[in-house]
Design a protein around this motif. Structure first.
Motif, PDB file in Angstrom:
ATOM      1  N   ASN A 239       0.561  -1.209  -0.251  1.00 12.85           N
ATOM      2  CA  ASN A 239       0.065   0.470   0.195  1.00 12.85           C
ATOM      3  C   ASN A 239       0.733   1.395  -0.165  1.00 12.85           C
ATOM      4  OD1 ASN A 239      -2.984  -0.539  -0.377  1.00 12.85           O
ATOM      5  ND2 ASN A 239      -2.371  -1.577   1.997  1.00 12.85           N
ATOM      6  N   LEU A 240       1.876   1.392   0.579  1.00 12.63           N
ATOM      7  CA  LEU A 240       2.713   2.626   0.498  1.00 12.63           C
ATOM      8  C   LEU A 240       3.778   2.496  -0.608  1.00 12.63           C
ATOM      9  CD1 LEU A 240       3.909   4.456   2.730  1.00 12.63           C
ATOM     10  CD2 LEU A 240       5.819   2.544   2.875  1.00 12.63           C
ATOM     11  N   GLN A 241       3.596   1.509  -1.278  1.00 13.43           N
ATOM     12  CA  GLN A 241       5.180   1.574  -2.727  1.00 13.43           C
ATOM     13  C   GLN A 241       3.470   1.896  -3.511  1.00 13.43           C
ATOM     14  OE1 GLN A 241       7.947  -1.004  -4.001  1.00 13.43           O
ATOM     15  NE2 GLN A 241       6.813  -0.978  -6.008  1.00 13.43           N
ATOM     16  N   ALA A 242       1.918   1.550  -3.305  1.00  9.60           N
ATOM     17  CA  ALA A 242       1.644   1.648  -4.311  1.00  9.60           C
ATOM     18  C   ALA A 242       1.034   3.703  -4.390  1.00  9.60           C
ATOM     19  CB  ALA A 242       0.022   1.183  -4.141  1.00  9.60           C
ATOM     20  N   GLU A 243       0.582   4.188  -2.705  1.00 12.33           N
ATOM     21  CA  GLU A 243       0.713   5.683  -2.658  1.00 12.33           C
ATOM     22  C   GLU A 243       1.869   6.423  -3.084  1.00 12.33           C
ATOM     23  OE1 GLU A 243      -0.553   6.102   1.503  1.00 12.33           O
ATOM     24  OE2 GLU A 243      -2.342   4.393   1.436  1.00 12.33           O
ATOM     25  N   ALA A 244       2.764   5.953  -2.965  1.00 10.22           N
ATOM     26  CA  ALA A 244       3.796   6.824  -3.968  1.00 10.22           C
ATOM     27  C   ALA A 244       3.995   6.513  -5.408  1.00 10.22           C
ATOM     28  CB  ALA A 244       5.350   6.071  -3.344  1.00 10.22           C
ATOM     29  N   PHE A 245       3.344   5.160  -5.914  1.00 13.13           N
ATOM     30  CA  PHE A 245       3.513   5.153  -7.429  1.00 13.13           C
ATOM     31  C   PHE A 245       2.507   6.315  -7.632  1.00 13.13           C
ATOM     32  CE2 PHE A 245       5.896   1.925  -9.525  1.00 13.13           C
ATOM     33  CZ  PHE A 245       6.657   2.473  -8.408  1.00 13.13           C
ATOM     34  N   GLU A 246       1.136   6.284  -7.408  1.00 11.94           N
ATOM     35  CA  GLU A 246       0.119   7.163  -7.306  1.00 11.94           C
ATOM     36  C   GLU A 246       0.012   8.302  -7.559  1.00 11.94           C
ATOM     37  OE1 GLU A 246      -5.103   6.656  -6.348  1.00 11.94           O
ATOM     38  OE2 GLU A 246      -3.164   6.547  -4.836  1.00 11.94           O
ATOM     39  N   GLN A 247       0.493   9.437  -6.013  1.00 13.51           N
ATOM     40  CA  GLN A 247       1.321  10.137  -6.406  1.00 13.51           C
ATOM     41  C   GLN A 247       1.992  11.005  -6.794  1.00 13.51           C
ATOM     42  OE1 GLN A 247       1.153  10.982  -2.142  1.00 13.51           O
ATOM     43  NE2 GLN A 247      -0.229   9.849  -1.340  1.00 13.51           N
ATOM     44  N   SER A 248       2.953   9.513  -7.480  1.00 10.73           N
ATOM     45  CA  SER A 248       3.552  10.421  -8.255  1.00 10.73           C
ATOM     46  C   SER A 248       3.517  11.201  -9.551  1.00 10.73           C
ATOM     47  CB  SER A 248       4.819   9.157  -8.629  1.00 10.73           C
ATOM     48  OG  SER A 248       4.325   8.817 -10.194  1.00 10.73           O
ATOM     49  N   ILE A 249       2.403  11.461 -10.312  1.00  9.85           N
ATOM     50  CA  ILE A 249       1.853  11.914 -11.379  1.00  9.85           C
ATOM     51  C   ILE A 249       1.720  13.208 -11.077  1.00  9.85           C
ATOM     52  CG2 ILE A 249      -0.176  12.389 -12.898  1.00  9.85           C
ATOM     53  CD1 ILE A 249      -1.132   9.093 -12.184  1.00  9.85           C
ATOM     54  N   GLY A 250       1.532  13.674  -9.427  1.00  4.00           N
ATOM     55  CA  GLY A 250       0.729  15.857  -9.365  1.00  4.00           C
ATOM     56  C   GLY A 250       2.425  15.608  -9.071  1.00  4.00           C
ATOM     57  N   TYR A 251       3.492  14.807  -8.639  1.00  2.00           N
ATOM     58  CA  TYR A 251       4.814  15.074  -8.106  1.00  2.00           C
ATOM     59  C   TYR A 251       5.610  15.731  -8.499  1.00  2.00           C
ATOM     60  CZ  TYR A 251       7.211  16.352  -3.573  1.00  2.00           C
ATOM     61  OH  TYR A 251       8.592  16.373  -3.051  1.00  2.00           O
ATOM     62  N   ILE A 252       5.817  14.322  -9.610  1.00  2.00           N
ATOM     63  CA  ILE A 252       7.620  14.022 -10.378  1.00  2.00           C
ATOM     64  C   ILE A 252       6.405  14.702 -11.623  1.00  2.00           C
ATOM     65  CG2 ILE A 252       9.021  11.996 -11.464  1.00  2.00           C
ATOM     66  CD1 ILE A 252       9.264  12.873  -8.434  1.00  2.00           C
ATOM     67  N   ASN A 253       8.136  15.870 -12.041  1.00  2.00           N
ATOM     68  CA  ASN A 253       7.931  16.042 -13.399  1.00  2.00           C
ATOM     69  C   ASN A 253       7.917  15.606 -14.062  1.00  2.00           C
ATOM     70  OD1 ASN A 253       6.474  18.381 -12.711  1.00  2.00           O
ATOM     71  ND2 ASN A 253       9.642  19.408 -12.228  1.00  2.00           N
ATOM     72  N   SER A 254       9.242  14.547 -14.418  1.00  2.00           N
ATOM     73  CA  SER A 254       9.021  13.127 -15.163  1.00  2.00           C
ATOM     74  C   SER A 254       8.244  12.293 -15.633  1.00  2.00           C
ATOM     75  CB  SER A 254      10.030  12.324 -15.425  1.00  2.00           C
ATOM     76  OG  SER A 254       9.829  11.531 -13.886  1.00  2.00           O
ATOM     77  N   SER A 255       8.228  10.886 -17.462  1.00  2.00           N
ATOM     78  CA  SER A 255       7.181  10.143 -17.329  1.00  2.00           C
ATOM     79  C   SER A 255       6.865   9.564 -16.019  1.00  2.00           C
ATOM     80  CB  SER A 255       7.252   9.789 -19.183  1.00  2.00           C
ATOM     81  OG  SER A 255       8.951   9.054 -18.491  1.00  2.00           O
ATOM     82  N   SER A 256       5.992   8.496 -16.143  1.00  2.53           N
ATOM     83  CA  SER A 256       5.847   7.701 -15.547  1.00  2.53           C
ATOM     84  C   SER A 256       6.841   6.360 -15.968  1.00  2.53           C
ATOM     85  CB  SER A 256       4.739   6.677 -15.393  1.00  2.53           C
ATOM     86  OG  SER A 256       2.896   8.185 -15.303  1.00  2.53           O
ATOM     87  N   GLU A 257       7.215   6.712 -16.910  1.00  2.00           N
ATOM     88  CA  GLU A 257       7.900   5.163 -17.308  1.00  2.00           C
ATOM     89  C   GLU A 257       9.549   5.752 -16.344  1.00  2.00           C
ATOM     90  OE1 GLU A 257       8.099   3.974 -20.877  1.00  2.00           O
ATOM     91  OE2 GLU A 257       5.627   3.568 -21.057  1.00  2.00           O
ATOM     92  N   ILE A 258       9.914   6.882 -16.396  1.00  3.67           N
ATOM     93  CA  ILE A 258      10.975   7.223 -16.096  1.00  3.67           C
ATOM     94  C   ILE A 258      10.947   6.660 -14.354  1.00  3.67           C
ATOM     95  CG2 ILE A 258      12.575   9.447 -15.933  1.00  3.67           C
ATOM     96  CD1 ILE A 258      12.650   8.076 -18.769  1.00  3.67           C
ATOM     97  N   PHE A 259      10.574   7.694 -14.117  1.00  2.00           N
ATOM     98  CA  PHE A 259       9.389   7.514 -12.551  1.00  2.00           C
ATOM     99  C   PHE A 259      10.196   5.766 -12.664  1.00  2.00           C
ATOM    100  CE2 PHE A 259       7.168   6.258  -8.995  1.00  2.00           C
ATOM    101  CZ  PHE A 259       7.395   6.668  -7.802  1.00  2.00           C
TER     102      PHE A 259
END
Length: 161
Positions: A13-33
């Protein structure tokens, strides 16, 4: 392969939430993140389970990935929140139950492949989805199944000689 337990579910759950939040927080593409995360120091910390002894939350994980690799706006393809949550959850479940490092799991199955499997597999039991992915790749992890497969090949070869 070990069974998922309470600690494993917390990590998923912790990792899933981090991945989900990366969309708005990380500027790179999802694959790069995802590539950066799965090969990061924080992923090793999650792999060990030691992260459960801290009070780190999903945003803290994203900060640590950015600290290690630096900010980047490379790539533009962002996955949906549901896809990212599922991918993060599946990667951690796979790593935890098979006792593989995040980087090893990442080498076995890439995010683009998981995104393609999201629609047919996201409603399945996570363990069953991982089994199907491994089966499609011809990677039998279960030692008993592998021995049976090798024995069948041996018998077939022996009967031909």
């Amino acid at each position: 392969m070990k069974k998922i337990d309470k600690d494993g579910l917390l990590l998923c759950n912790l990792q899933a939430e981090a991945f989900e939040q990366s969309i708005g927080y990380i500027n790179s593409s999802s694959e790069i993140f995802i590539r950066r995360f799965m090969n990061s120091n924080v992923a090793k910390f999650v792999d060990s389970g030691d992260i459960l002894q801290t009070n780190l939350i999903a945003k803290d994980i994203l900060d640590r990935v950015n600290e290690q690799y630096g900010e980047s706006s490379y790539g533009s393809t962002k996955y949906t929140a549901n896809e990212m949550y599922w991918i993060g959850y599946l990667y951690r479940y796979f790593s935890y139950t098979y006792d593989y490092s995040s980087s090893k799991v990442y080498k076995i199955v890439k995010p683009k492949e998981l995104r393609g499997l999201f629609l047919p597999y996201h409603t399945m039991d996570t363990a069953a989805a991982i089994e199907r992915i491994l089966e499609a790749k011809g990677l039998l992890i279960d030692e008993e199944q592998e021995l049976q497969r090798q024995y069948r090949i041996f018998k077939k070869y022996r009967n031909k000689v």
